[in-house]
Design a protein around this motif. Structure first.
Motif, PDB file in Angstrom:
ATOM      1  N   PRO A  90      27.833  -3.625  -0.288  1.00  0.00           N
ATOM      2  CA  PRO A  90      28.225  -4.641   0.700  1.00  0.00           C
ATOM      3  C   PRO A  90      27.082  -5.059   1.618  1.00  0.00           C
ATOM      4  O   PRO A  90      27.027  -6.220   2.053  1.00  0.00           O
ATOM      5  N   VAL A  91      26.180  -4.133   1.909  1.00  0.00           N
ATOM      6  CA  VAL A  91      25.056  -4.447   2.793  1.00  0.00           C
ATOM      7  C   VAL A  91      24.165  -5.523   2.181  1.00  0.00           C
ATOM      8  O   VAL A  91      23.693  -6.442   2.856  1.00  0.00           O
ATOM      9  N   GLY A  92      23.928  -5.422   0.878  1.00  0.00           N
ATOM     10  CA  GLY A  92      23.076  -6.401   0.209  1.00  0.00           C
ATOM     11  C   GLY A  92      23.815  -7.642  -0.245  1.00  0.00           C
ATOM     12  O   GLY A  92      23.243  -8.737  -0.272  1.00  0.00           O
ATOM     13  N   LEU A  93      25.096  -7.490  -0.612  1.00  0.00           N
ATOM     14  CA  LEU A  93      25.847  -8.620  -1.140  1.00  0.00           C
ATOM     15  C   LEU A  93      26.380  -9.534  -0.050  1.00  0.00           C
ATOM     16  O   LEU A  93      26.611 -10.723  -0.293  1.00  0.00           O
ATOM     17  N   ALA A  94      26.591  -9.006   1.158  1.00  0.00           N
ATOM     18  CA  ALA A  94      27.173  -9.806   2.238  1.00  0.00           C
ATOM     19  C   ALA A  94      26.368 -11.068   2.529  1.00  0.00           C
ATOM     20  O   ALA A  94      26.934 -12.177   2.576  1.00  0.00           O
ATOM     21  N   PRO A  95      25.036 -10.975   2.718  1.00  0.00           N
ATOM     22  CA  PRO A  95      24.289 -12.209   2.964  1.00  0.00           C
ATOM     23  C   PRO A  95      24.249 -13.143   1.765  1.00  0.00           C
ATOM     24  O   PRO A  95      24.208 -14.368   1.921  1.00  0.00           O
ATOM     25  N   VAL A  96      24.257 -12.571   0.551  1.00  0.00           N
ATOM     26  CA  VAL A  96      24.224 -13.410  -0.652  1.00  0.00           C
ATOM     27  C   VAL A  96      25.522 -14.190  -0.794  1.00  0.00           C
ATOM     28  O   VAL A  96      25.533 -15.409  -1.003  1.00  0.00           O
ATOM     29  N   LEU A  97      26.651 -13.486  -0.672  1.00  0.00           N
ATOM     30  CA  LEU A  97      27.947 -14.142  -0.807  1.00  0.00           C
ATOM     31  C   LEU A  97      28.227 -15.071   0.367  1.00  0.00           C
ATOM     32  O   LEU A  97      28.961 -16.046   0.243  1.00  0.00           O
ATOM     33  N   LEU A 155      25.085  -0.538 -10.583  1.00  0.00           N
ATOM     34  CA  LEU A 155      23.761  -1.079 -10.893  1.00  0.00           C
ATOM     35  C   LEU A 155      23.837  -2.526 -11.386  1.00  0.00           C
ATOM     36  O   LEU A 155      22.961  -3.343 -11.071  1.00  0.00           O
ATOM     37  N   SER A 156      24.874  -2.844 -12.148  1.00  0.00           N
ATOM     38  CA  SER A 156      24.984  -4.209 -12.653  1.00  0.00           C
ATOM     39  C   SER A 156      25.243  -5.188 -11.503  1.00  0.00           C
ATOM     40  O   SER A 156      24.698  -6.299 -11.494  1.00  0.00           O
ATOM     41  N   LEU A 157      26.046  -4.785 -10.529  1.00  0.00           N
ATOM     42  CA  LEU A 157      26.285  -5.641  -9.361  1.00  0.00           C
ATOM     43  C   LEU A 157      25.011  -5.818  -8.544  1.00  0.00           C
ATOM     44  O   LEU A 157      24.689  -6.925  -8.102  1.00  0.00           O
ATOM     45  N   ALA A 158      24.286  -4.718  -8.351  1.00  0.00           N
ATOM     46  CA  ALA A 158      23.056  -4.796  -7.568  1.00  0.00           C
ATOM     47  C   ALA A 158      21.997  -5.637  -8.281  1.00  0.00           C
ATOM     48  O   ALA A 158      21.333  -6.484  -7.666  1.00  0.00           O
ATOM     49  N   ARG A 162      20.180  -9.325  -7.264  1.00  0.00           N
ATOM     50  CA  ARG A 162      18.741  -9.600  -7.187  1.00  0.00           C
ATOM     51  C   ARG A 162      18.334 -10.774  -8.087  1.00  0.00           C
ATOM     52  O   ARG A 162      17.492 -11.594  -7.719  1.00  0.00           O
ATOM     53  N   LEU A 163      18.966 -10.867  -9.252  1.00  0.00           N
ATOM     54  CA  LEU A 163      18.613 -11.942 -10.186  1.00  0.00           C
ATOM     55  C   LEU A 163      19.243 -13.270  -9.802  1.00  0.00           C
ATOM     56  O   LEU A 163      18.825 -14.315 -10.300  1.00  0.00           O
ATOM     57  N   GLY A 164      20.263 -13.217  -8.934  1.00  0.00           N
ATOM     58  CA  GLY A 164      20.865 -14.451  -8.457  1.00  0.00           C
ATOM     59  C   GLY A 164      22.286 -14.659  -8.916  1.00  0.00           C
ATOM     60  O   GLY A 164      22.525 -15.043 -10.058  1.00  0.00           O
ATOM     61  N   LEU A 165      23.233 -14.359  -8.029  1.00  0.00           N
ATOM     62  CA  LEU A 165      24.644 -14.616  -8.309  1.00  0.00           C
ATOM     63  C   LEU A 165      24.952 -16.072  -7.961  1.00  0.00           C
ATOM     64  O   LEU A 165      24.374 -16.629  -7.031  1.00  0.00           O
ATOM     65  N   PRO A 166      25.927 -16.694  -8.669  1.00  0.00           N
ATOM     66  CA  PRO A 166      26.712 -16.185  -9.807  1.00  0.00           C
ATOM     67  C   PRO A 166      26.048 -16.409 -11.164  1.00  0.00           C
ATOM     68  O   PRO A 166      26.649 -16.161 -12.196  1.00  0.00           O
ATOM     69  N   GLY A 167      24.817 -16.892 -11.162  1.00  0.00           N
ATOM     70  CA  GLY A 167      24.180 -17.221 -12.432  1.00  0.00           C
ATOM     71  C   GLY A 167      23.952 -16.044 -13.352  1.00  0.00           C
ATOM     72  O   GLY A 167      23.960 -16.191 -14.571  1.00  0.00           O
ATOM     73  N   ALA A 168      23.747 -14.857 -12.776  1.00  0.00           N
ATOM     74  CA  ALA A 168      23.439 -13.672 -13.594  1.00  0.00           C
ATOM     75  C   ALA A 168      24.710 -12.974 -14.058  1.00  0.00           C
ATOM     76  O   ALA A 168      24.846 -11.755 -13.955  1.00  0.00           O
ATOM     77  N   TRP A 169      25.632 -13.743 -14.616  1.00  0.00           N
ATOM     78  CA  TRP A 169      26.920 -13.182 -15.041  1.00  0.00           C
ATOM     79  C   TRP A 169      26.755 -12.156 -16.161  1.00  0.00           C
ATOM     80  O   TRP A 169      27.545 -11.220 -16.280  1.00  0.00           O
ATOM     81  N   TRP A 170      25.736 -12.349 -17.010  1.00  0.00           N
ATOM     82  CA  TRP A 170      25.567 -11.443 -18.147  1.00  0.00           C
ATOM     83  C   TRP A 170      25.235 -10.018 -17.687  1.00  0.00           C
ATOM     84  O   TRP A 170      25.553  -9.062 -18.370  1.00  0.00           O
TER      85      TRP A 170
END
Length: 255
Positions: A90-97, A155-158, A162-170
């Motif tokens: 959540p610490v890393g995803l909060a600013p991204v989302l 790890l897949s979420l993290a 880093r690679l760029g959500l939501p584009g890095a769906w794979w």
């Protein structure tokens, strides 16, 4: 040479569970002191970490078919690291989302990497302990797989962040495949059959964690991380596809 079962002290799942919660609580307290984020993010981080350890401890305490052994103690300890890595999400995803930044900061990537790396490296230790002490069980192997799957989804979420959500769906698919397979077992009874040992499956599974960890390292160029994760997913799809074909053929042979 494995030790006789009678000479191996039997650890307590409840005691190890309490120690796991204490260790995670201490780590979360340090995390909350170090990071400067809003209270809802800290609450989400704490809840996620406690949920991971809670699920692992519950599985260990409720086991009835085979005894809780020394290798399971290693797995419980490893789950604390997985839970701490999950708490960092959540610490890393909060600013991204929240669209405050394109990608999480490098410091966050390094933090997840530093916590998840020993959890990944310790994956083979519990198996070695089980063989060394003569306490290997099918329940212990399943227990280890549960923690492995939790680490992969974290790890897949993290890495996807880093690679760029939501584009890095794979990248998310790498962590989700095992859970999709478990859902498939509910629909296809033939998939519930025990699979034979496969070195290919084991190697491919080990590659996934290593690739996702590498994709988190800020020093790795993004194009290289993208290529590596795509290749890892292709290998994983091939491994799952190979197992599904074997299960379907085995089911037809017995029908």
């Amino acid at each position: 040479m494995p030790l006789p079962r009678s000479t191996c002290p039997r650890p307590s799942a409840r005691r190890d569970g309490v120690l796991a919660f204490v260790a995670l609580g201490g780590a979360l307290a340090v995390l909350f002191l170090l990071v400067d984020v809003e209270l809802p993010v800290l609450v989400a981080a704490g809840a996620l970490g406690l949920a991971v350890v809670g699920a692992v401890v519950r599985s260990a305490v409720r086991r009835r078919d085979e005894p809780y052994g020394p290798a399971d103690r290693v797995t419980v300890g490893r789950s604390v690291l997985v839970a701490l890595a999950a708490a960092l999400l959540p610490v890393g995803l909060a600013p991204v989302l929240g669209q405050d930044a394109d990608r999480p900061v490098d410091a966050w990537c390094w933090a997840v990497f530093a916590v998840a790396l020993p959890a990944w490296l310790l994956d083979g230790v519990d198996g070695w302990v089980a063989r060394r002490t003569g306490t290997a069980t099918r329940a212990g192997a399943r227990f280890d797989q549960e923690v492995d799957a939790a680490l992969l989804i974290v790890l897949s979420l993290a890495a996807a962040a880093r690679l760029g959500l939501p584009g890095a769906w794979w990248v998310l698919a790498i962590g989700a495949l095992r859970y999709l397979f478990l859902l498939g077992q509910r629909v296809r009874p033939a998939w519930r059959r025990a699979l034979p040992f496969s070195s290919y499956r084991r190697v491919v599974a080990g590659i996934q964690g290593g690739v996702l960890l590498g994709a988190l390292v800020p020093l790795i160029p993004l194009p290289l991380a993208v290529t590596a994760t795509v290749i890892a997913l292709v290998l994983l799809l091939g491994s799952f596809g190979r197992d599904v074909l074997w299960l379907e053929r085995a089911g037809r042979d017995l029908s």
